[in-house]
Design a protein around this motif. Structure first.
Motif, mmCIF file in Angstrom:
data_model
loop_
_atom_site.group_PDB
_atom_site.id
_atom_site.type_symbol
_atom_site.label_atom_id
_atom_site.label_comp_id
_atom_site.label_asym_id
_atom_site.label_seq_id
_atom_site.Cartn_x
_atom_site.Cartn_y
_atom_site.Cartn_z
ATOM 1 N N ARG A 378 3.478 7.999 0.765
ATOM 2 C CA ARG A 378 3.862 7.090 -0.222
ATOM 3 C C ARG A 378 4.971 7.574 -1.366
ATOM 4 O O ARG A 378 5.877 6.623 -1.398
ATOM 5 C CB ARG A 378 2.494 6.573 -0.882
ATOM 6 C CG ARG A 378 2.655 5.386 -1.705
ATOM 7 C CD ARG A 378 1.353 4.925 -2.277
ATOM 8 N NE ARG A 378 0.786 5.547 -3.177
ATOM 9 C CZ ARG A 378 -0.126 6.632 -3.440
ATOM 10 N NH1 ARG A 378 -0.938 6.744 -2.235
ATOM 11 N NH2 ARG A 378 -0.559 7.786 -4.198
ATOM 12 N N GLN A 381 8.701 6.830 -0.391
ATOM 13 C CA GLN A 381 9.149 5.641 -0.325
ATOM 14 C C GLN A 381 10.430 5.735 -1.243
ATOM 15 O O GLN A 381 10.095 5.832 -2.511
ATOM 16 C CB GLN A 381 8.364 4.701 -0.721
ATOM 17 C CG GLN A 381 7.104 4.427 0.262
ATOM 18 C CD GLN A 381 6.124 3.410 -0.110
ATOM 19 O OE1 GLN A 381 6.280 2.660 -0.764
ATOM 20 N NE2 GLN A 381 4.754 3.620 0.653
ATOM 21 N N THR A 426 0.924 1.456 11.940
ATOM 22 C CA THR A 426 1.317 0.782 10.941
ATOM 23 C C THR A 426 2.383 -0.080 10.949
ATOM 24 O O THR A 426 2.448 -1.111 10.250
ATOM 25 C CB THR A 426 1.211 1.897 9.442
ATOM 26 O OG1 THR A 426 2.310 2.774 9.930
ATOM 27 C CG2 THR A 426 0.023 2.608 9.263
ATOM 28 N N PRO A 432 5.135 -4.223 7.360
ATOM 29 C CA PRO A 432 5.629 -3.604 6.070
ATOM 30 C C PRO A 432 6.792 -3.907 5.451
ATOM 31 O O PRO A 432 7.750 -4.330 6.205
ATOM 32 C CB PRO A 432 5.292 -2.191 6.309
ATOM 33 C CG PRO A 432 5.589 -2.171 8.081
ATOM 34 C CD PRO A 432 5.179 -3.423 8.533
ATOM 35 N N VAL A 436 8.539 0.801 2.890
ATOM 36 C CA VAL A 436 7.440 1.293 3.644
ATOM 37 C C VAL A 436 7.981 1.876 5.102
ATOM 38 O O VAL A 436 7.444 2.853 5.568
ATOM 39 C CB VAL A 436 6.122 0.674 3.638
ATOM 40 C CG1 VAL A 436 5.083 1.161 4.367
ATOM 41 C CG2 VAL A 436 5.679 0.403 2.214
#
Length: 923
Positions: A378, A381, A426, A432, A436
């Motif tokens: 995270r 990003q 993911t 996303p 991301v």
């Protein structure tokens, strides 16, 4: 200073000019003049007078700083009978100037501390200072300042007080440490919540913790510890005080690294830090980043200190896993600077668990690492409104690189394949946003190499999907996907069917300015790993190489592409290599010729280094397998290119940078074809020697060492190479014999002894029988004291290898002659060598050079142990036995013990240990 002692008015004027002259040349003149004054004997008296007159802040600061510097570096100038008077005058000055400026107080405190450490006759200095000033509250600030810097200076690099004196001081400080803590406690009681005083107290306490002399049982029940945590728990604590308290707690945690020997204090600190979680959340709520960073430092230091305990007994007692929870709470903070503080701990945890390799233990820590990786992805990003490719040179770019390194180091706990698949799912299952997607691809790129490429459907699928990414996706996503493809070159090698689509994908990137360098790097990776598969694409690589400058490439990316092309070229059939190499070099050669012709017509000099570097990388990596008796396919090409390189070298002979690149290019050309470059030897050496007489660039010495390495075993070349060495040595010795010549030209020292060492390795008798050897040995002995990593290493290697040729009986027919020649050299130089080496390692050289010194002494001893014992004894007699402050540097017993340890050693590392311990007595 010439012309005697300067008067005070002149000194005042110089200080004023240094601080206030608007003209930079005036400032510079004043600075040079004051620097000379500081180095002179008059500095002592003048500083003392300036401090007495107390005319203004600048002159007092200059005087206080000069005093500190003189005590640190020139204490030997003062006769012992003046030491007491100096101490008393410094104490008077600090008392009189205590309100003028804190920086003056600090300089004077340092001067007093450095004096106390060197002045053996000042016994129990802590006790005398506390006795003298502790009842006067106005003297407290400077008393605490002295008590803060005193423990910091014990290990100062500027003071060579020696291990004996240092041990004596540390014992003395440990004895009085409780008195100091009691003084600090009463100070807090008297001044209450005075912020400035509390900061001073915490800094002082931290300094004593850092020295490691505080009694941990005494500290565990001490009032100051409570005050520390109260300050850190209070929401309204000011920033500077918060930082001082945090530093102090970190120092305390560092001091109890060996937890088992400090249990009561360890428990107090452990429980104290765990109470700070609420305060951390409060700081987050108030958006007070400074405090958040402080808490994160404390939590990280806690985890570092209890790392062994946590791994030994996770979840029990002080192995409580709440410590890791605290770090993960910090990792959840939106600012990446917070999580970055804890990186070193996670590295160490990973390293510990990797070494122990216990599956049950891995299972306990796996969920924590998974959560960490989640946070890191995270944090990586980019901003949703970011345009273009990710920056890699700004702070955030550097943070991402550190994340990538950390992920590589801890991924084994989670499992590379498992993590890679999770990340991919993911992307596959969700939809996303671009930022991301980019961050997930970035983490996938970090671990791609550690995933097993054998029959791996996930990897194949990822590769297939990535190369199908449309050109409409965000530029940063395309950039990172190209990096991922480059990291997956092993997968391409196992699945050649992907080679065409991958190359097409990368070629698209190569044509777009923002993506070109990343695509070039990926192509380079694929060339390195898939050399055999890439041979069929050589023509395509050649086309890229010919049009290199039509792509928007960084210098590094362009050179990388050529490296990849050369690696593939070396795998082509031998008969094709010469023609293809000629094609690959043609662009660079044409460019060099063009520069030379422009120069001769318009007289303007253009920089040829780009082309030289490109040729160098081609020669360096074109290394085909050539059987004995076959002509090297690159030989003809290099002979054709030589005239252009020679002319370029001549044209730019005054420019060290360009000459260096020419020599580098020639070095790889010679290495490429080895003995096949024989036809260049004569013209190359002639040119090197003639340019070196006028412009002694050290790279010619280095190139000389390459020639000796390649041709030194050939009977027909030895005399010519010795003539080259002698011709290069003359200007070299002239350069190094100038004042400070060795220190000002470390590259020349380094390269000269590389050249001499190559001679020792390839043709020792030629060198040992020559007249130049005496001068080279003399130069080497003088250079053993040079504190420069590469240069010193070269000198030591030369001396070691030289003596070794007379020690190692390799059953060659010239061994007896070598032994006899080394014997003659030893008779002449060994005593001087051993004396100089002992002096150098006690007074000049940093500890990392000592293994090299040990190897030289070991070889001398192997050559002739009985005589070596005498040489070493004479060398030790010449060392000083006490310091200028009257402290014993080395006892008679320490000298005889050292002599015995070295002379009775059975392997070199015993000599090294002995030298390490012995030289501490002089540091």
């Amino acid at each position: 200073m010439e012309g005697g002692k300067p008067n005070l008015t002149l000194v005042y004027q110089a200080v004023q000019a240094l601080y206030h002259d608007p003209d930079p040349t005036g400032k510079e003149r004043a600075s040079v003049w004051l620097g000379e004054l500081q180095r002179s004997m008059y500095a002592w008296e003048i500083s003392d007078q300036l401090l007495q007159l107390k005319q203004d802040v600048e002159s007092c600061y200059f005087a206080a700083q000069t005093m500190k510097m003189k005590i640190q570096t020139s204490f030997f100038e003062l006769p012992p009978e003046t030491h007491n008077a100096l101490r008393d005058s410094l104490l008077t000055h600090i008392q009189n100037l205590k309100d003028l400026s804190p920086i003056i107080v600090t300089q004077l405190a340092l001067a007093i501390a450095d004096l106390a450490l060197q002045m053996a006759s000042w016994k129990g200095c802590v006790h005398t200072l506390i006795e003298k000033y502790n009842n006067d509250i106005s003297s407290m600030p400077f008393l605490i300042e002295i008590l803060t810097v005193l423990p910091e200076e014990v290990h100062s690099r500027s003071l060579r007080i020696g291990a004996n004196r240092r041990t004596e001081i540390i014992e003395d400080l440990a004895y009085y440490s409780s008195t100091v803590v009691t003084l600090l406690t009463s100070c807090v009681e008297k001044t209450g919540n005075d912020e400035k005083m509390l900061i001073k107290v915490f800094r002082c306490l931290g300094s004593w913790f850092n020295l490691g002399v505080l009694d941990s049982n005494f500290m565990a029940s001490n009032q100051l510890l409570m005050v520390l945590f109260q300050v850190l728990q209070r929401d309204e604590t000011p920033t500077n005080l918060h930082e001082a308290a945090s530093d102090c707690v970190c120092s305390a945690l560092y001091a109890i690294e060996n937890v088992d020997t400090h249990l009561p204090l360890a428990l107090q600190l452990f429980q104290g830090v765990l109470t700070l979680e609420t305060a951390y959340h409060m700081a987050v709520a108030r958006e007070d980043l400074d405090k958040v960073l402080n808490y994160c430092r404390i939590f990280t230091e806690l985890c570092e200190t209890f790392l062994e305990t946590t791994v030994r007994s996770p979840g029990q007692g002080m192995g409580d896993l709440r410590t890791l929870e605290l770090l993960l709470i910090c990792a959840g903070h939106p600012q990446y600077e917070v999580v970055e503080i804890s990186f070193n701990f996670w590295y160490r945890l990973g390293e510990h668990l990797y070494k122990i390799n216990d599956a049950a233990l891995h299972n306990i820590f796996r969920p924590y690492i998974q959560r960490l990786l989640h946070c890191l992805a995270r944090h990586c990003q980019l901003d949703p409104d970011h345009e273009g490719i990710p920056e890699d040179t700004d702070d955030f770019g550097e943070f991402r690189m550190r994340v990538s390194d950390l992920v590589k180091d801890v991924i084994f706990l989670v499992g590379s394949m498992e993590c890679f698949s999770q990340l991919y799912s993911t992307l596959k299952e969700g939809n996303p946003s671009w930022e991301v997607t980019e961050a997930v691809l970035f983490i996938m790129a970090a671990i791609a190499k550690s995933v097993d490429p054998e029959n791996n459907p996930t990897l194949s699928e990822v590769l297939q999907q990535v190369v199908l990414l449309p050109e409409t996706v965000h530029m940063a996503v395309r950039f990172t996907s190209i990096e991922l493809v480059g990291e997956m070159s092993e997968v391409v090698d196992r699945n050649p069917r992907f080679l065409d689509p991958v190359l097409n994908y990368l070629m698209k990137g190569l044509r777009e300015k923002p993506l070109a360098s990343a695509a070039a790097k990926a192509i380079h990776n694929i060339c390195s790993v898939c050399r055999d598969h890439m041979a069929q694409h050589f023509q395509g690589l050649l086309d890229i190489a010919r049009a290199l400058d039509s792509f928007a490439l960084s210098t590094e990316a362009a050179v990388g592409l050529l490296k990849g092309t050369a690696l593939v070229l070396a795998r082509l059939p031998l008969e094709k290599i010469a023609e293809c190499l000629s094609d690959l070099c043609a662009v660079q050669v044409m460019a060099l010729k063009k520069l030379l012709s422009e120069e001769s017509t318009n007289g303007k000099s253009a920089d040829p280094t780009v082309w030289l570097d490109r040729l160098a990388v081609i020669f360096r990596h074109t290394n085909p397998i050539v059987e004995n008796g076959q002509t090297h396919p690159c030989q003809k090409v290099i002979q054709e290119i030589w005239p252009v390189l020679s002319e370029t070298l001549n044209t730019h002979q005054a420019d060290n940078r360009i000459v260096e690149r020419c020599c580098r290019c020639l070095r790889f050309a010679v290495r490429c074809v080895g003995k096949g470059s024989a036809s260049l030897l004569q013209p190359l050496v002639t040119q090197m020697v003639s340019v070196y007489q006028v412009y002694p660039h050290s790279c010619f010495l280095y190139l000389g060492s390459i020639l000796v390495d390649e041709y030194g075993m050939e009977d027909g070349c030895r005399q010519g190479l010795l003539d080259m060495l002698q011709a290069l040595c003359m200007p070299t010795f002239q350069l190094l014999e100038q004042q400070n010549g060795l220190r000002n030209h470390p590259d020349t020292v380094d390269d000269l002894f590389r050249l001499a060492t190559r001679f020792v390795q390839r043709s020792p008798v030629t060198l040992l029988s020559s007249s130049i050897i005496v001068h080279i040995i003399q130069c080497a002995i003088a250079a053993t004291s040079l504190d420069h990593r590469d240069a010193n290493c070269s000198v030591m290697k030369f001396v070691r290898d030289l003596i070794h040729t007379g020690v190692a009986n390799d059953h060659e027919e010239d061994f007896e002659l070598r032994k006899q020649l080394i014997g003659q050299a030893m008779e002449q130089h060994a005593q001087q060598l051993v004396t100089q080496l002992m002096h150098s390692c006690c007074f000049c050289l940093p500890p990392y050079t000592l293994p090299d010194v040990a190897e030289v002494l070991w070889e001398v001893m192997l050559f002739n142990r009985p005589t070596f014992c005498r040489w070493l004894e004479n060398a030790l007699k010449g060392l000083p036995k006490e310091t200028s402050g009257g402290a014993v540097t080395v006892t008679h017993k320490q000298l005889t013990d050292f002599h015995k340890q070295v002379t009775s050693a059975e392997e070199c590392k015993q000599v090294c240990w002995a030298i390490r311990e012995f030289t501490r007595l002089f540091r």
